[in-house]
Design a protein around this motif. Structure first.
Motif, PDB file in Angstrom:
ATOM      1  N   GLY A 143       0.634  -1.065   0.102  1.00 13.06           N
ATOM      2  CA  GLY A 143      -0.111   0.032  -0.009  1.00 13.06           C
ATOM      3  C   GLY A 143       0.911   1.207  -0.033  1.00 13.06           C
ATOM      4  O   GLY A 143       0.670   2.107  -0.726  1.00 13.06           O
ATOM      5  N   GLN A 144       1.982   1.243   0.793  1.00  8.83           N
ATOM      6  CA  GLN A 144       2.787   2.350   0.794  1.00  8.83           C
ATOM      7  C   GLN A 144       3.410   2.729  -0.598  1.00  8.83           C
ATOM      8  O   GLN A 144       3.417   3.959  -0.980  1.00  8.83           O
ATOM      9  CB  GLN A 144       3.938   2.291   2.098  1.00  8.83           C
ATOM     10  CG  GLN A 144       4.895   3.304   2.146  1.00  8.83           C
ATOM     11  CD  GLN A 144       5.364   3.822   3.332  1.00  8.83           C
ATOM     12  OE1 GLN A 144       4.417   3.970   4.081  1.00  8.83           O
ATOM     13  NE2 GLN A 144       6.441   3.905   3.505  1.00  8.83           N
ATOM     14  N   PHE A 145       3.921   1.546  -1.099  1.00  7.48           N
ATOM     15  CA  PHE A 145       4.515   1.595  -2.424  1.00  7.48           C
ATOM     16  C   PHE A 145       3.668   2.297  -3.630  1.00  7.48           C
ATOM     17  O   PHE A 145       4.090   3.226  -4.185  1.00  7.48           O
ATOM     18  CB  PHE A 145       4.986   0.232  -2.977  1.00  7.48           C
ATOM     19  CG  PHE A 145       5.916   0.103  -4.005  1.00  7.48           C
ATOM     20  CD1 PHE A 145       6.945   0.764  -4.244  1.00  7.48           C
ATOM     21  CD2 PHE A 145       5.092  -0.269  -5.303  1.00  7.48           C
ATOM     22  CE1 PHE A 145       7.570   0.743  -5.595  1.00  7.48           C
ATOM     23  CE2 PHE A 145       5.634  -0.178  -6.581  1.00  7.48           C
ATOM     24  CZ  PHE A 145       6.976   0.347  -6.933  1.00  7.48           C
ATOM     25  N   MET A 146       2.263   1.788  -3.571  1.00  6.88           N
ATOM     26  CA  MET A 146       1.507   2.182  -4.429  1.00  6.88           C
ATOM     27  C   MET A 146       1.041   3.672  -4.416  1.00  6.88           C
ATOM     28  O   MET A 146       1.032   4.685  -5.313  1.00  6.88           O
ATOM     29  CB  MET A 146       0.302   1.133  -4.515  1.00  6.88           C
ATOM     30  CG  MET A 146       0.752  -0.157  -5.007  1.00  6.88           C
ATOM     31  SD  MET A 146      -0.678  -1.217  -4.722  1.00  6.88           S
ATOM     32  CE  MET A 146      -2.271  -0.477  -5.792  1.00  6.88           C
ATOM     33  N   ALA A 147       0.695   4.154  -2.976  1.00  6.07           N
ATOM     34  CA  ALA A 147       0.458   5.403  -2.884  1.00  6.07           C
ATOM     35  C   ALA A 147       1.725   6.534  -3.045  1.00  6.07           C
ATOM     36  O   ALA A 147       1.298   7.394  -3.844  1.00  6.07           O
ATOM     37  CB  ALA A 147       0.116   5.648  -1.303  1.00  6.07           C
ATOM     38  N   ALA A 148       2.733   5.997  -2.898  1.00  2.51           N
ATOM     39  CA  ALA A 148       4.040   6.848  -3.140  1.00  2.51           C
ATOM     40  C   ALA A 148       4.151   6.934  -4.492  1.00  2.51           C
ATOM     41  O   ALA A 148       4.426   8.155  -5.088  1.00  2.51           O
ATOM     42  CB  ALA A 148       5.383   6.159  -2.433  1.00  2.51           C
ATOM     43  N   ALA A 149       4.074   5.941  -5.371  1.00  5.25           N
ATOM     44  CA  ALA A 149       4.187   5.995  -6.721  1.00  5.25           C
ATOM     45  C   ALA A 149       2.929   6.998  -7.399  1.00  5.25           C
ATOM     46  O   ALA A 149       3.278   7.720  -8.220  1.00  5.25           O
ATOM     47  CB  ALA A 149       4.054   4.616  -7.432  1.00  5.25           C
ATOM     48  N   ALA A 150       1.872   6.810  -6.918  1.00  2.61           N
ATOM     49  CA  ALA A 150       0.642   7.886  -7.486  1.00  2.61           C
ATOM     50  C   ALA A 150       1.231   9.306  -7.001  1.00  2.61           C
ATOM     51  O   ALA A 150       1.027  10.144  -7.953  1.00  2.61           O
ATOM     52  CB  ALA A 150      -0.415   7.388  -6.764  1.00  2.61           C
TER      53      ALA A 150
END
Length: 213
Positions: A143-150
């Motif tokens: 979740g953190q990775f996907m949010a950071a990517a966005a």
């Protein structure tokens, strides 16, 4: 970042179905995304995971075959396999306490109470229970990775449609103390990905959020 900018980034994000294979994530951008994985919070801070960034195209073709042939595995600029510890023992706990002492400049003996709390929680766990607990920690990282990517304009697609045992075999994880949990493709959406233009569908906030007090 303003609150509305954050929400715009999260609305922009979607599970990308088609990546542009010609577009690579710049090195500086990818470095930030790797650091977002490192900075992921975990219970007791134990970080029971390892993140495998698979760059080798031949290996990624093998992983695609173990992922129902999903194109994102090979199309995306980067592909991360998120693995969890198969167990946690006293040595793992000691390694974490040592790291705390090193980074915070605090004598080891000061962490004796914390070590006791962690050991009392972790060590009695049945292996199957611990495995599930570790896997849930890994999903925090996803979740953190996907949010950071966005937030920095990188597209992602979480990949649960895979055969973990085959992944473990392809990646040589047997005997490593880690096992595949989930993966995530990262890159930039292709112009023809129709999913990018579809409205995001979520239940209304009052259905999923209840304020107490």
């Amino acid at each position: 970042m303003a609150p509305d900018q954050l929400l715009d980034s999260l609305r922009w994000r979607y599970a990308t179905k088609h990546f542009d294979p010609a577009r690579e994530i710049p090195g500086e951008t990818w470095d930030a995304l790797e650091k977002s994985l490192v900075l992921t919070p975990s219970s007791f801070g134990l970080q029971p995971w390892k993140f495998l960034v698979v760059l080798d195209r031949e290996i990624r073709r093998d992983l695609a075959a173990a992922s129902w042939g999903q194109a994102q595995v090979t199309q995306a600029s980067h592909y991360v396999v998120l693995t969890a510890r198969t167990e946690i023992d006293s040595g793992d706990i000691d390694a974490w306490i040592d790291r705390l002492s090193e980074v915070q400049g605090t004598p080891l003996e000061k962490f004796a109470p914390l070590r006791s709390v962690i050991e009392a929680f972790i060590l009695p766990m049945e292996r199957e229970v611990l495995s599930g607990w570790n896997a849930r920690q890994v999903y925090i990282a996803l979740g953190q990775f996907m949010a950071a990517a966005a937030v920095i304009g990188v597209d992602t697609c979480p990949m649960e449609g895979l055969d973990p045992a085959r992944y473990d075999d392809i990646l040589g994880l047997e005997g490593s103390g880690y096992t595949t949990v989930v993966a995530c493709a990262a890159g930039y959406r292709a112009d023809h990905d129709k999913s990018a233009k579809m409205p995001k569908v979520r239940f209304a906030a009052d259905r999923v959020i209840t304020r107490i007090g």
